[in-house]
Design a protein around this motif. Structure first.
Motif, PDB file in Angstrom:
ATOM      1  N   PRO A 171     -68.134 -19.236 -43.195  1.00 55.55           N
ATOM      2  CA  PRO A 171     -67.809 -20.432 -42.298  1.00 55.55           C
ATOM      3  C   PRO A 171     -69.027 -20.194 -40.879  1.00 55.55           C
ATOM      4  O   PRO A 171     -69.012 -18.942 -40.516  1.00 55.55           O
ATOM      5  CB  PRO A 171     -66.498 -20.381 -41.955  1.00 55.55           C
ATOM      6  N   ILE A 172     -69.354 -21.086 -40.523  1.00 57.81           N
ATOM      7  CA  ILE A 172     -70.270 -20.785 -39.100  1.00 57.81           C
ATOM      8  C   ILE A 172     -69.843 -22.112 -38.171  1.00 57.81           C
ATOM      9  O   ILE A 172     -70.790 -22.542 -37.402  1.00 57.81           O
ATOM     10  CB  ILE A 172     -71.972 -20.949 -39.633  1.00 57.81           C
ATOM     11  N   ASP A 173     -68.938 -22.548 -38.351  1.00 60.01           N
ATOM     12  CA  ASP A 173     -68.278 -23.822 -37.615  1.00 60.01           C
ATOM     13  C   ASP A 173     -68.505 -23.377 -36.092  1.00 60.01           C
ATOM     14  O   ASP A 173     -68.986 -24.213 -35.140  1.00 60.01           O
ATOM     15  CB  ASP A 173     -66.799 -24.020 -37.909  1.00 60.01           C
ATOM     16  N   GLU A 174     -68.038 -22.049 -35.669  1.00 55.91           N
ATOM     17  CA  GLU A 174     -67.968 -21.578 -34.285  1.00 55.91           C
ATOM     18  C   GLU A 174     -69.470 -21.664 -33.695  1.00 55.91           C
ATOM     19  O   GLU A 174     -69.764 -21.910 -32.526  1.00 55.91           O
ATOM     20  CB  GLU A 174     -67.381 -20.283 -33.938  1.00 55.91           C
ATOM     21  N   LEU A 175     -70.339 -21.264 -34.534  1.00 54.92           N
ATOM     22  CA  LEU A 175     -71.822 -21.193 -34.015  1.00 54.92           C
ATOM     23  C   LEU A 175     -72.227 -22.380 -33.865  1.00 54.92           C
ATOM     24  O   LEU A 175     -73.095 -22.698 -32.897  1.00 54.92           O
ATOM     25  CB  LEU A 175     -72.346 -20.317 -35.055  1.00 54.92           C
ATOM     26  N   ILE A 176     -72.012 -23.481 -34.873  1.00 58.42           N
ATOM     27  CA  ILE A 176     -72.472 -24.866 -34.599  1.00 58.42           C
ATOM     28  C   ILE A 176     -71.795 -25.379 -33.334  1.00 58.42           C
ATOM     29  O   ILE A 176     -72.618 -26.082 -32.453  1.00 58.42           O
ATOM     30  CB  ILE A 176     -72.026 -25.670 -35.785  1.00 58.42           C
ATOM     31  N   LYS A 177     -70.448 -25.321 -32.928  1.00 64.66           N
ATOM     32  CA  LYS A 177     -69.852 -25.758 -31.904  1.00 64.66           C
ATOM     33  C   LYS A 177     -70.830 -25.332 -30.479  1.00 64.66           C
ATOM     34  O   LYS A 177     -70.833 -25.974 -29.472  1.00 64.66           O
ATOM     35  CB  LYS A 177     -68.496 -25.392 -31.891  1.00 64.66           C
ATOM     36  N   GLU A 178     -70.905 -23.828 -30.721  1.00 68.58           N
ATOM     37  CA  GLU A 178     -71.524 -23.238 -29.369  1.00 68.58           C
ATOM     38  C   GLU A 178     -72.869 -23.740 -29.241  1.00 68.58           C
ATOM     39  O   GLU A 178     -73.178 -23.923 -28.087  1.00 68.58           O
ATOM     40  CB  GLU A 178     -71.483 -21.636 -29.724  1.00 68.58           C
ATOM     41  N   ALA A 179     -73.635 -24.150 -30.080  1.00 73.73           N
ATOM     42  CA  ALA A 179     -75.028 -24.478 -30.205  1.00 73.73           C
ATOM     43  C   ALA A 179     -75.490 -25.701 -29.721  1.00 73.73           C
ATOM     44  O   ALA A 179     -76.033 -26.244 -29.163  1.00 73.73           O
ATOM     45  CB  ALA A 179     -75.612 -23.988 -31.450  1.00 73.73           C
ATOM     46  N   THR A 180     -74.304 -26.586 -30.113  1.00 69.96           N
ATOM     47  CA  THR A 180     -74.302 -28.106 -29.737  1.00 69.96           C
ATOM     48  C   THR A 180     -73.263 -28.608 -28.727  1.00 69.96           C
ATOM     49  O   THR A 180     -73.018 -30.063 -28.686  1.00 69.96           O
ATOM     50  CB  THR A 180     -74.158 -28.884 -31.032  1.00 69.96           C
ATOM     51  N   SER A 181     -72.648 -27.709 -27.918  1.00 71.54           N
ATOM     52  CA  SER A 181     -71.629 -28.083 -27.115  1.00 71.54           C
ATOM     53  C   SER A 181     -70.568 -28.733 -27.683  1.00 71.54           C
ATOM     54  O   SER A 181     -69.910 -29.808 -26.904  1.00 71.54           O
ATOM     55  CB  SER A 181     -72.301 -28.692 -25.766  1.00 71.54           C
ATOM     56  N   SER A 182     -69.967 -28.873 -28.815  1.00 69.93           N
ATOM     57  CA  SER A 182     -69.066 -29.028 -29.704  1.00 69.93           C
ATOM     58  C   SER A 182     -69.150 -30.615 -30.032  1.00 69.93           C
ATOM     59  O   SER A 182     -68.350 -31.356 -30.144  1.00 69.93           O
ATOM     60  CB  SER A 182     -67.627 -28.971 -29.140  1.00 69.93           C
ATOM     61  N   THR A 183     -70.607 -31.213 -29.667  1.00 67.15           N
ATOM     62  CA  THR A 183     -70.852 -32.499 -29.986  1.00 67.15           C
ATOM     63  C   THR A 183     -71.203 -32.668 -31.597  1.00 67.15           C
ATOM     64  O   THR A 183     -71.099 -34.018 -31.718  1.00 67.15           O
ATOM     65  CB  THR A 183     -72.048 -32.829 -29.061  1.00 67.15           C
ATOM     66  N   ALA A 184     -71.658 -31.737 -32.503  1.00 65.58           N
ATOM     67  CA  ALA A 184     -71.987 -32.077 -33.601  1.00 65.58           C
ATOM     68  C   ALA A 184     -70.776 -32.541 -34.583  1.00 65.58           C
ATOM     69  O   ALA A 184     -69.525 -32.100 -34.287  1.00 65.58           O
ATOM     70  CB  ALA A 184     -72.734 -30.801 -34.305  1.00 65.58           C
ATOM     71  N   LYS A 185     -70.924 -33.313 -35.816  1.00 60.62           N
ATOM     72  CA  LYS A 185     -69.852 -33.495 -36.612  1.00 60.62           C
ATOM     73  C   LYS A 185     -70.153 -32.727 -38.001  1.00 60.62           C
ATOM     74  O   LYS A 185     -71.211 -32.985 -38.437  1.00 60.62           O
ATOM     75  CB  LYS A 185     -70.044 -35.113 -36.948  1.00 60.62           C
ATOM     76  N   LEU A 186     -69.454 -31.961 -38.518  1.00 54.59           N
ATOM     77  CA  LEU A 186     -69.535 -31.026 -39.336  1.00 54.59           C
ATOM     78  C   LEU A 186     -68.671 -31.543 -40.584  1.00 54.59           C
ATOM     79  O   LEU A 186     -67.385 -31.483 -40.285  1.00 54.59           O
ATOM     80  CB  LEU A 186     -69.351 -29.727 -39.042  1.00 54.59           C
ATOM     81  N   GLU A 187     -69.014 -31.839 -41.696  1.00 54.41           N
ATOM     82  CA  GLU A 187     -68.137 -32.221 -42.831  1.00 54.41           C
ATOM     83  C   GLU A 187     -68.318 -31.348 -43.852  1.00 54.41           C
ATOM     84  O   GLU A 187     -69.407 -31.226 -44.413  1.00 54.41           O
ATOM     85  CB  GLU A 187     -68.650 -33.719 -43.273  1.00 54.41           C
ATOM     86  N   PHE A 188     -67.050 -30.991 -44.378  1.00 58.38           N
ATOM     87  CA  PHE A 188     -67.141 -29.900 -46.018  1.00 58.38           C
ATOM     88  C   PHE A 188     -67.513 -30.866 -46.933  1.00 58.38           C
ATOM     89  O   PHE A 188     -66.683 -31.980 -47.093  1.00 58.38           O
ATOM     90  CB  PHE A 188     -65.997 -29.106 -45.849  1.00 58.38           C
ATOM     91  N   ILE A 189     -68.348 -30.458 -47.804  1.00 59.94           N
ATOM     92  CA  ILE A 189     -68.701 -31.123 -49.026  1.00 59.94           C
ATOM     93  C   ILE A 189     -68.029 -30.659 -50.364  1.00 59.94           C
ATOM     94  O   ILE A 189     -66.953 -31.369 -50.674  1.00 59.94           O
ATOM     95  CB  ILE A 189     -69.972 -31.451 -49.427  1.00 59.94           C
ATOM     96  N   ASN A 190     -68.389 -29.442 -50.666  1.00 64.48           N
ATOM     97  CA  ASN A 190     -67.677 -28.742 -51.496  1.00 64.48           C
ATOM     98  C   ASN A 190     -68.052 -27.150 -51.555  1.00 64.48           C
ATOM     99  O   ASN A 190     -68.465 -26.816 -51.014  1.00 64.48           O
ATOM    100  CB  ASN A 190     -67.753 -29.578 -53.120  1.00 64.48           C
ATOM    101  N   LYS A 191     -67.109 -26.787 -52.439  1.00 65.59           N
ATOM    102  CA  LYS A 191     -67.392 -25.118 -52.728  1.00 65.59           C
ATOM    103  C   LYS A 191     -68.052 -25.001 -54.007  1.00 65.59           C
ATOM    104  O   LYS A 191     -67.872 -25.682 -55.063  1.00 65.59           O
ATOM    105  CB  LYS A 191     -66.088 -24.429 -52.820  1.00 65.59           C
ATOM    106  N   ASP A 192     -69.087 -24.194 -54.278  1.00 65.67           N
ATOM    107  CA  ASP A 192     -69.903 -23.998 -55.498  1.00 65.67           C
ATOM    108  C   ASP A 192     -69.977 -22.343 -55.770  1.00 65.67           C
ATOM    109  O   ASP A 192     -69.932 -21.571 -54.913  1.00 65.67           O
ATOM    110  CB  ASP A 192     -71.241 -24.726 -55.408  1.00 65.67           C
ATOM    111  N   THR A 193     -70.573 -22.158 -56.973  1.00 69.27           N
ATOM    112  CA  THR A 193     -70.797 -20.801 -57.515  1.00 69.27           C
ATOM    113  C   THR A 193     -72.156 -20.910 -57.977  1.00 69.27           C
ATOM    114  O   THR A 193     -72.576 -21.594 -58.777  1.00 69.27           O
ATOM    115  CB  THR A 193     -69.592 -20.268 -58.611  1.00 69.27           C
TER     116      THR A 193
END
Length: 201
Positions: A171-193
């Motif tokens: 997960p890189i949620d926190e890095l994205i929040k920090e880089a965009t001042s929590s304005t980005a919209k992050l959507e989980f699609i799926n898990k894959d191998t």
């Protein structure tokens, strides 16, 4: 556990006996009989068609007329030495007229299998997480840098806002929040191998 990317062959000659190893990726042992049948057509009139396999961590061996544990076992041990899984190694032998003895057979079957493995492209299964990220244009530079460093971008869509599709191993949620001042919209699609090429040597 490692896997092989594709089928390959390798061979050696010992006292005029030819040993040909066919290394094959395999998902289930129900295919073994058909594979042996096909290999017998490809290599007719051989003396033996021995094999060792590891399918979903379960072992399979067959000496096909060679003295017990002189063919299937050393083939299997070679696969184990390289921590392989979901693989079948069939060794075809054309008898050269000279008996090799127990130790000679063990060495020959093990050696030709090891030689084949060393020539193979090995892969490792990894779990990745796919996401969709929507962000304002003002953060494009930061997001590009962040994703290139921590993830793999699979697609981009630049319209009203910047949309990135990417996959990562953690997960890189926190890095994205920090880089965009929590304005980005992050959507989980799926898990894959996925299978990633590796060099364990």
């Amino acid at each position: 556990m490692y896997h092989i990317k594709k089928r390959l062959t390798s061979q050696i000659e010992v006292k005029k006996s030819r040993f040909i190893c066919i290394l094959i990726p395999l998902d289930n042992d129900r295919e073994i009989k058909e594979i042996i049948k096909q290999i017998k057509k490809e290599y007719p009139k051989a003396t033996h068609y021995c094999y060792g396999g590891i399918i979903n961590s379960s072992n399979r061996t067959n000496d096909d007329g060679e003295p017990a544990s002189t063919a299937g076992k050393p083939i299997l041990e070679a696969l184990k030495n390289y921590q392989l899984d979901n693989v079948l190694a069939v060794v075809v032998r054309y008898f050269g007229g000279t008996l090799l003895g127990t130790s000679g057979l063990i060495k020959a079957y093990g050696s030709v299998t090891t030689q084949a493995i060393k020539s193979a492209v090995l892969t490792l299964s990894k779990t990745v997480y796919n996401y969709k990220l929507t962000v304002d244009y003002q953060y494009t530079s930061k997001i590009e840098h962040l994703l290139l460093k921590n993830a793999s971008i699979t697609d981009r869509d630049f319209s009203d806002k910047c949309i990135y599709y990417f996959q990562c191993e953690k997960p890189i949620d926190e890095l994205i929040k920090e880089a965009t001042s929590s304005t980005a919209k992050l959507e989980f699609i799926n898990k894959d191998t996925i299978e990633v090429e590796v060099n364990p040597n």
